[in-house]
Design a protein around this motif. Sequence first.
Motif, PDB file in Angstrom:
ATOM      1  N   LEU A 183      10.331 -19.938  96.168  1.00  0.00           N
ATOM      2  CA  LEU A 183      10.048 -19.161  97.371  1.00  0.00           C
ATOM      3  C   LEU A 183       8.657 -19.471  97.919  1.00  0.00           C
ATOM      4  N   ALA A 184       7.679 -19.661  97.028  1.00  0.00           N
ATOM      5  CA  ALA A 184       6.330 -19.980  97.486  1.00  0.00           C
ATOM      6  C   ALA A 184       6.305 -21.306  98.240  1.00  0.00           C
ATOM      7  N   ILE A 185       7.061 -22.294  97.745  1.00  0.00           N
ATOM      8  CA  ILE A 185       7.134 -23.588  98.424  1.00  0.00           C
ATOM      9  C   ILE A 185       7.819 -23.440  99.781  1.00  0.00           C
ATOM     10  N   ARG A 186       8.948 -22.767  99.791  1.00  0.00           N
ATOM     11  CA  ARG A 186       9.711 -22.628 101.033  1.00  0.00           C
ATOM     12  C   ARG A 186       8.947 -21.819 102.085  1.00  0.00           C
ATOM     13  N   ARG A 187       8.276 -20.757 101.646  1.00  0.00           N
ATOM     14  CA  ARG A 187       7.593 -19.872 102.584  1.00  0.00           C
ATOM     15  C   ARG A 187       6.164 -20.304 102.893  1.00  0.00           C
ATOM     16  N   GLY A 188       5.692 -21.375 102.240  1.00  0.00           N
ATOM     17  CA  GLY A 188       4.346 -21.850 102.481  1.00  0.00           C
ATOM     18  C   GLY A 188       3.288 -20.861 102.061  1.00  0.00           C
ATOM     19  N   GLN A 189       3.503 -20.218 100.924  1.00  0.00           N
ATOM     20  CA  GLN A 189       2.584 -19.184 100.454  1.00  0.00           C
ATOM     21  C   GLN A 189       1.759 -19.661  99.264  1.00  0.00           C
ATOM     22  N   ALA A 190       0.503 -19.236  99.262  1.00  0.00           N
ATOM     23  CA  ALA A 190      -0.393 -19.534  98.146  1.00  0.00           C
ATOM     24  C   ALA A 190      -0.413 -18.338  97.193  1.00  0.00           C
ATOM     25  N   TRP A 191      -1.526 -18.148  96.500  1.00  0.00           N
ATOM     26  CA  TRP A 191      -1.652 -17.027  95.570  1.00  0.00           C
ATOM     27  C   TRP A 191      -1.885 -15.721  96.314  1.00  0.00           C
TER      28      TRP A 191
END
Length: 233
Positions: A183-191
């Motif tokens: 999900l972090a990769i798909r949504r472009g989210q960091a920490w």
Amino acid sequence: MIPTEMPVVDNDWPSWPALASAIPGVPRGSTNWHHVGVGEIELARATLDEANRTFVENLRGVSLDEALDPAGGYRSILGIAKHAAAWSAVYYSYAFEPTPRHWDATDWPRGLRDRIEASAAYLEEVLAWFDRTYERWLASLAGVDDLDAPRPVHWGGTAPLSEIVAMVAAHWAYHAGEINAILAIRRGQAWEYGEEVEENHIATIGHRVRPAWMTDEQAAAFESHRTRPARRR
């Protein structure tokens, strides 16, 4: 309807209060594990409860498109959830049912083992299946007198029930991390705010995730601190 655009849940923030408050005899919100008479069965149930919370929270708000997207790999979130639920069911069956059911004989949603239906309804059925296996574990553990008693396992032989519980909880948490990363990769989210670690060479401005527990005042203070120019020495 499955909501979309929910932030990735980062379960690295302290979760011990939630875990402690799930144990009978521990005041809600308490972080004190000492002198409360925590029994082995209650601890086993709490371990499964925390692993389940980690898994479920990372899946909360996942859309069908997200669940079907392997983010450049070959494991989708739907496939991971189905895999985790299936092994949870198999471990449970061998530990508690008089006639254990292995991988091929477990209760796959819609009878589909190596196929899926790409629908929101099917995704919800898979997640409900995981929930049912979790509830079975908690219910059956409530009637256990001895966690050291050997129980059969699907690869042959036996193992203490305490070890089987630990394996199941670790499996849930392991795959929750996989889901979080996809999900972090798909949504472009960091920490989450305040948790940037070793990747200081990667710009994360605009990609950090505000945790649900953070107040507006805390968020404003963090954002002000992170955007302030560094002092020259």
